[in-house]
Write an enzyme that holds these catalytic residues in place. Sequence first.
Site, PDB file in Angstrom:
ATOM      1  N   VAL A  46      -3.988   4.642   0.339  1.00  6.45           N
ATOM      2  CA  VAL A  46      -3.929   4.064   1.766  1.00  6.45           C
ATOM      3  C   VAL A  46      -3.855   5.130   2.644  1.00  6.45           C
ATOM      4  O   VAL A  46      -3.236   6.353   2.521  1.00  6.45           O
ATOM      5  CB  VAL A  46      -2.415   3.341   1.678  1.00  6.45           C
ATOM      6  N   GLU A 110      -3.171  -3.807   9.074  1.00  6.33           N
ATOM      7  CA  GLU A 110      -2.189  -3.414   9.988  1.00  6.33           C
ATOM      8  C   GLU A 110      -1.451  -2.182   9.757  1.00  6.33           C
ATOM      9  O   GLU A 110      -0.975  -2.039   8.395  1.00  6.33           O
ATOM     10  CB  GLU A 110      -1.245  -4.204  10.726  1.00  6.33           C
ATOM     11  N   ASP A 155       4.801 -10.531  -7.685  1.00  5.02           N
ATOM     12  CA  ASP A 155       5.360  -9.235  -7.644  1.00  5.02           C
ATOM     13  C   ASP A 155       6.303  -8.818  -6.445  1.00  5.02           C
ATOM     14  O   ASP A 155       6.208  -7.822  -5.775  1.00  5.02           O
ATOM     15  CB  ASP A 155       4.251  -8.320  -7.785  1.00  5.02           C
ATOM     16  N   PRO A 158      11.880  -4.557  -4.516  1.00  9.18           N
ATOM     17  CA  PRO A 158      12.330  -3.777  -3.296  1.00  9.18           C
ATOM     18  C   PRO A 158      10.995  -2.818  -2.898  1.00  9.18           C
ATOM     19  O   PRO A 158      10.888  -2.565  -1.711  1.00  9.18           O
ATOM     20  CB  PRO A 158      13.376  -2.962  -3.969  1.00  9.18           C
TER      21      PRO A 158
END
Length: 349
Positions: A46, A110, A155, A158
């Site tokens: 990313v 975003e 999925d 945390p």
Amino acid sequence: MPEPAFMTDTSEYATVPPTASRRVRLGPSDQYELIEPIGEGAMGMVWRARDTLLDIDVAIKVLRPELDTPWATQRLLAEARAAARVRHRGTVHIYATGITEESRGYIVMELLQGPSLEQVIDERGRLPVIEAVRLLLPIVSATGAAHLAGVVHRDIKPTNILLAQNEGRGPVRPKLLDFGVAKLMHGRALFEVEPGTVLGTPTYMSPEQALGYDDVDGRCDVWALCAVLYEMVYGAPPFEASSYTDLVHAILTRDPQPLDIDRALWAVIERGLAKEAEARWVDAHALGRALASWLLAAGYEHDVSHAAVRHSSMFPPESIPRERSSGWRIVDELDATVPSVRDHIPIAG
């Protein structure tokens, strides 16, 4: 039981050290300029990027070079399609998808800043019960929106919950990330896998997921949400083991250790962790109504993002809990099997 091959992905916003690189442009008319890597997962890297036409920063997930296959591209674009189906403040907005000149898929979304819930739990351990419910409620609502859109996340954990904040200012905006192994509720899978393939992260899998069942529905997300809430309050997930075989055995046969919390809230979590899917909350909206009602009864009108709990999308207008003159906020939305919060939480009138 043999150790299966899992299909999951780590948070695309996990922190990684930036590396120097030449600026690369993607998209029609070279619209997106890659600036720096900000995270990575099993499927892709990313990047922080600049949309040169809109003059805004965005995040772009690009498929890893070693995964440059038609199947991997199909899976990445399936993730974008699943996320784009869900319109909710608690999900990541998808702006575009595309294919690079090297035939690698990418998703434009975003740009978010903030720690993952996993990082918060690692740093703080147990969270206060009220804080935990207020923090998770927007994620439960987002999951409910996914279920209404016919999407099962599969999925929730945390790592896939980001606590976004605008440059450290304003309210926290919890965001549900990574629809990489999502499926349609009543239809074909978004990408093809071998029958019996285990999809998700073992620690947060429902029994039906752990067994590799293909026809899971939103109740597997209900299980995961309750497992996450359990971990937020207790500091550890409800089931742990040193091997997949032992973990599945625990998930299938053992009851979670009861939490020393308000009895009504424990009943909500316990129902979400029922072994049989039919015994759980029917979907994330039903779970959300129970949690929101409990929060209202505790005297809290807003979740962590400052959204009004009473007017949450989880409550149809005709079912919004009302206050009574006695000073108790009556929780009509809780199922009859859950002990009344009136017996446990006094609210000043």
